[in-house]
Motif scaffolding. Structure first.
Motif: not given
Length: 903
Positions: A415, A417-420, A469, A478, A482, A509-510, A512
């Protein structure tokens, strides 16, 4: 040993067919629709257990195991089993069989036990936990075990819709079969397998429907589809106690039945899960795979292939008894909150079965008679085929599950991004509920431990959490977060969006991790214990904010204890003994020492207990004179809170689930007594008993002029009428709500018909349908209905094209859809354009009362906590709505206002 005689079983079918051929009863399309021993095709009194047993399984039966008839006093299929009888039979099976271990996993709202029968070979009785751990190692990406040698786990679940009861009745026969059958195949099945048999996913609904079907059963079966036995009242058996569809709650987990089920599921992570339902009487039998293009895009194609592989076994066993079926034509596997779809996100093969329903004991259909025993038989046979197909493909199922979770980690690492990052600064309750749901699904979240800023936003400990994530349940995570809006197939059986943070109005938000921030070393394991309030001595009183989700419940509980409370309509700054000056937003609740009818020490003790139970901070007020300009504690703008007396209109024409959702919210989340009054009693009940009446979605065309006049008079005398969706539309059509609903002509404009062929029909209507998406709204934070909200952007769930045209009168429109309204889920461009910036909430005075219209369901499935509080606001803060929608109403409202403040 009891020996099933294949010759006798087949002879029974032949004799039944002869009787039918010479009978005046309607001919059957399939000879096996009617059990052996029928007289004239409608008498099921001669039914025996032989009828259900397949001829291909060479088994004998342990005589020490009681049959259902020996316990119930009747043969399965002659009556609808009650839930207490079902539980008792499984208790007796567990007492007599060394293959069955019974566990109570929870209780329903009506306190019926939720049970799981764990079935395995007798020699496994003392090593079930060892088998569970060995099985769970397969789904652990950090372990490299030989999956093909691990124990196989199956979860067989029945009748999540209580009036689709052939499943739970089939569970009786399956329980007996698994306990009593003796032979090489079943011994091989159980040797290294654990079967989790859940005989009733919805006990309260099953009990309600069994009572209905049995109380109208005749000795001579009545097959007329219009007979009372086949036509339930408005309150059906499909739903649970609060009238919810539990087959939509697998992901949302708002009910004890779902919470208990998911605990068991997550403890075992089965390889196959079956979900047994019923459908319309004129159908045949359906099993998955369904329409391939309608699966969730996150579900691997291999899932569909394995479902198809097991489907071969269903076809084989149903062909043996000449039972018709179909597959790959109906239903979908998109929404991860359904029983056949939730497992697909976790390496399990979820299989939906749909049996044509007798909705009673026997009913006519286009295919001939559909008998209750016949529906049970198909459910039982496909239970056996599920076990057989799973066993014969155990290596493929186990290695698929192992590969599924390893791929989860690989997909997550790929992915961008790394997470939310989650953030909610005003209300911890909504955040904690979101985290609880994630934890129940084995999704980890980590608390932020030091403050940091990103894009002008500050993330503080206790308010912010990070959900990586890269974790084992990547696909489920996910899916739950979504915001996808376009899909390969835009036809949805259910909803197209269920984004959990949006439902709880939590910012996310997504991100890093290159944005460096510090996190807890361990996942969130539960809310920190509330520290408790310290109520200091005061001559004035106490104050708490309306921002916490459960503030309305605290107010309602205080009122129930006859504690005087007052509402501050505007923001206020108070002096405190130890904190100095503290500013409170508009909508705060004040408990004054003045006007109490009980000793002050008792008021203090009850306030502290109730506030602590609701985890709401309470602040001590030191002086009645506020330290800045503005209201003092005795201000005329701080008025006594009114005791709400709420009625919800229910009954014929009213949307059962939406009325149940409103009842659930007000009862469980606010603790307000709710009167449920049927539409046909509205001309007789004493409306003056109620301060608020709620009309949810429904068909209200049957309400006559007398009802309209009574409601109009009641509102003008001071009541508040709240309409939701078509309830609000009825209010507009009857001149109670001064608003204009967007017309069907306007909604159809973006969808021209010129040049279309018949082949375009499904797509044409599919584009016009709004099948459950999340819309963004812009709200007027200064409006009384928005008390306690701090952000002008509010996500709402939208599953209809209902909307209001913008009102020409000022101060009436409370919320409008955003210019780009869709936040998640599919909505055609035509509907996006039409609904853009249309009005979602309308409120105004009418005489001495108020009327409020919601274009959407603010309590959708009980998990949309972000909007459900709007209903509390419509109840507690409606007296503060001063805007009027017309000159006549303006004059009448002004007169009422003048009278109220004349002395």
């Amino acid at each position: 040993m009891k020996q099933w005689c294949t010759k006798h079983w087949r002879a029974g079918l032949i004799s039944a067919a002869v009787v039918l051929a010479t009978s005046t009863a309607p001919a059957l399309a399939q000879t096996d629709n009617t059990p052996a021993g029928y007289s004239g095709g409608t008498n099921i009194e001669a039914l025996t257990l032989d009828y259900y047993m397949p001829s291909t399984l060479n088994v004998t039966f342990d005589e020490r195991i009681p049959t259902p008839r020996e316990v119930l006093g009747y043969e399965v299929g002659q009556w609808h089993v009650r839930h207490d009888q079902l539980v008792r039979y499984f208790e007796i099976l567990a007492e007599h069989s060394d293959r069955i271990t019974l566990e109570e996993t929870g209780r329903t709202h009506e306190q019926r036990p939720l049970i799981i029968a764990k079935v395995s070979a007798a020699q496994n009785n003392d090593r079930l936990e060892e088998m569970r751990e060995a099985h769970m190692a397969v789904s652990d990406p950090s372990q490299n075990v030989n999956a093909a040698e691990a124990p196989l786990v199956l979860y067989l679940g029945y009748s999540v819709h209580g009036d689709e009861s052939s499943g739970s009745n089939a569970a009786l026969i399956l329980g007996y079969y698994l306990a009593a059958a003796q032979g090489p195949e079943i011994e091989e099945w159980l040797a290294n397998t654990v079967i989790l048999l859940d005989p009733s996913l919805n006990p309260d609904g099953l009990a309600r429907f069994a009572q209905w079907a049995n109380q109208y059963k005749s000795m001579t079966a009545n097959t007329d589809g219009q007979h009372r036995e086949h036509i339930q009242d408005w309150l059906r058996g499909r739903q649970n106690h609060y009238w919810f569809d539990l087959n939509r709650d697998w992901l949302l987990l708002q009910h004890p039945e779902s919470q208990a089920r998911i605990r068991t599921y997550q403890q075992w992570l089965p390889n196959v899960l079956t979900d047994h339902h019923e459908m319309g009487t004129d159908a045949t039998f359906f099993f998955q795979p369904g329409i391939p293009s309608r699966k969730n895009p996150l579900t691997p194609d291999e899932n569909v292939e394995l479902t198809g592989l097991i489907a071969e076994y269903h076809g084989e066993i149903l062909d043996e008894v000449s039972s018709l079926y179909y597959t790959e034509e109906s239903f979908d596997d998109f929404y991860y909150g359904k029983g056949s779809s939730y497992p697909d996100a976790q390496g399990t093969i979820g299989i939906l079965f749909e049996q044509a329903s007798s909705r009673g004991h026997m009913q006519d259909s286009v295919n001939g008679l559909v008998s209750f025993p016949f529906t049970i038989k198909n459910q039982f046979l496909t239970s056996l085929s599920s076990i057989r197909g799973s066993h014969e493909n155990r290596a493929a199922l186990l290695t698929y599950q192992q590969r599924f979770f390893k791929e989860n980690m690989e997909l997550a690492r790929a992915e961008r991004f790394d997470g939310y990052l989650l953030r909610e600064s005003q209300d911890g309750a909504r955040m904690q509920e979101l985290l609880r749901i994630l934890k129940a699904h084995r999704i980890d979240a980590y608390a932020v431990t030091e403050s940091f800023r990103v894009n002008s936003e500050t993330y503080n400990p206790g308010e912010a959490y990070f959900v990586p994530i890269t974790q084992r349940n990547y696909r489920l995570l996910k899916g739950a977060f979504s915001t996808q809006q376009e899909f390969p197939d835009n036809t949805f059986y259910d909803v197209s969006a269920w984004t959990l943070p949006m439902a709880f109005n939590v910012q996310f938000e997504e991100v890093r991790r290159s944005r460096r921030f510090n996190l807890s070393d361990t996942p969130w394991a539960g809310a920190e214990p509330f520290s408790g309030n310290t109520l200091e001595d005061t001559r004035v009183g106490y104050i708490f904010s309306w921002e916490p989700y459960f503030a309305p419940r605290l107010l309602a509980q205080l009122q129930a204890q006859n504690i005087h409370t007052r509402l501050a309509a505007t923001e206020i700054t108070v002096s405190t003994p130890s904190q100095g000056e503290v500013k409170f937003p508009r909508g705060s609740v004040i408990v004054t020492r003045a006007y109490q009818s009980k000793p002050w020490s008792e008021v203090q003790a009850q306030l502290q207990m109730l506030a602590d139970n609701n985890e709401i901070p309470v602040t001590t007020i030191a002086r009645g004179l506020t330290p800045t300009t503005g209201m003092d504690i005795g201000s005329r703008s701080i008025e006594p809170a009114q005791m709400a007396k709420v009625m919800i209109v229910i009954g014929d024409g009213v949307n059962l689930q939406e009325s149940g959702e409103a009842w659930y919210y007000l009862d469980r989340h606010v603790n307000i007594p709710v009167s449920l009054v049927e539409t046909d009693r509205l001309t007789r009940v004493d409306l003056s008993r109620y301060t608020h009446i709620l009309m949810v979605d429904g068909w209200y065309s049957g309400l006559n002029e007398a009802v309209r006049n009574r409601l109009s008079q009641w509102v003008r005398q001071g009541g508040t009428l709240i309409g939701q969706k078509r309830g609000a539309q009825w209010m507009t059509e009857n001149n109670l709500l001064n608003a204009k609903v967007v017309s069907s002509e306007v909604l159809r404009e973006p969808f021209p018909t010129e040049g279309l062929t018949y082949a375009d029909r499904d797509h044409f209507y599919g584009q016009q349908r709004l099948a459950g998406a999340i819309f963004g709204t812009t709200v007027d934070l200064s409006h009384p209905l928005m008390v306690g909200y701090s952000r002008a952007d509010l996500p709402v769930f939208k599953n209809s094209t209902m909307a209001f045209e913008n009102n020409t009168a000022p101060f009436v429109d409370v919320a409008r859809y955003a210019e780009q309204p869709v936040l998640a889920g599919f909505t055609s461009q035509g509907n996006r354009d039409t609904l853009s910036q249309k009005t979602a909430i309308v409120a105004h005075r009418l005489g001495r009362g108020r009327v409020i219209g919601f274009a959407d369901n603010v309590n959708f499935r009980a998990f949309f906590w972000g909007t459900s509080k709007l209903l509390s606001n419509a109840i507690f803060w409606s007296p503060y709505i001063a805007a009027s929608a017309g000159e006549e109403d303006e004059a009448e409202a002004a007169a009422a206002e003048q009278e109220a403040h004349s002395h």
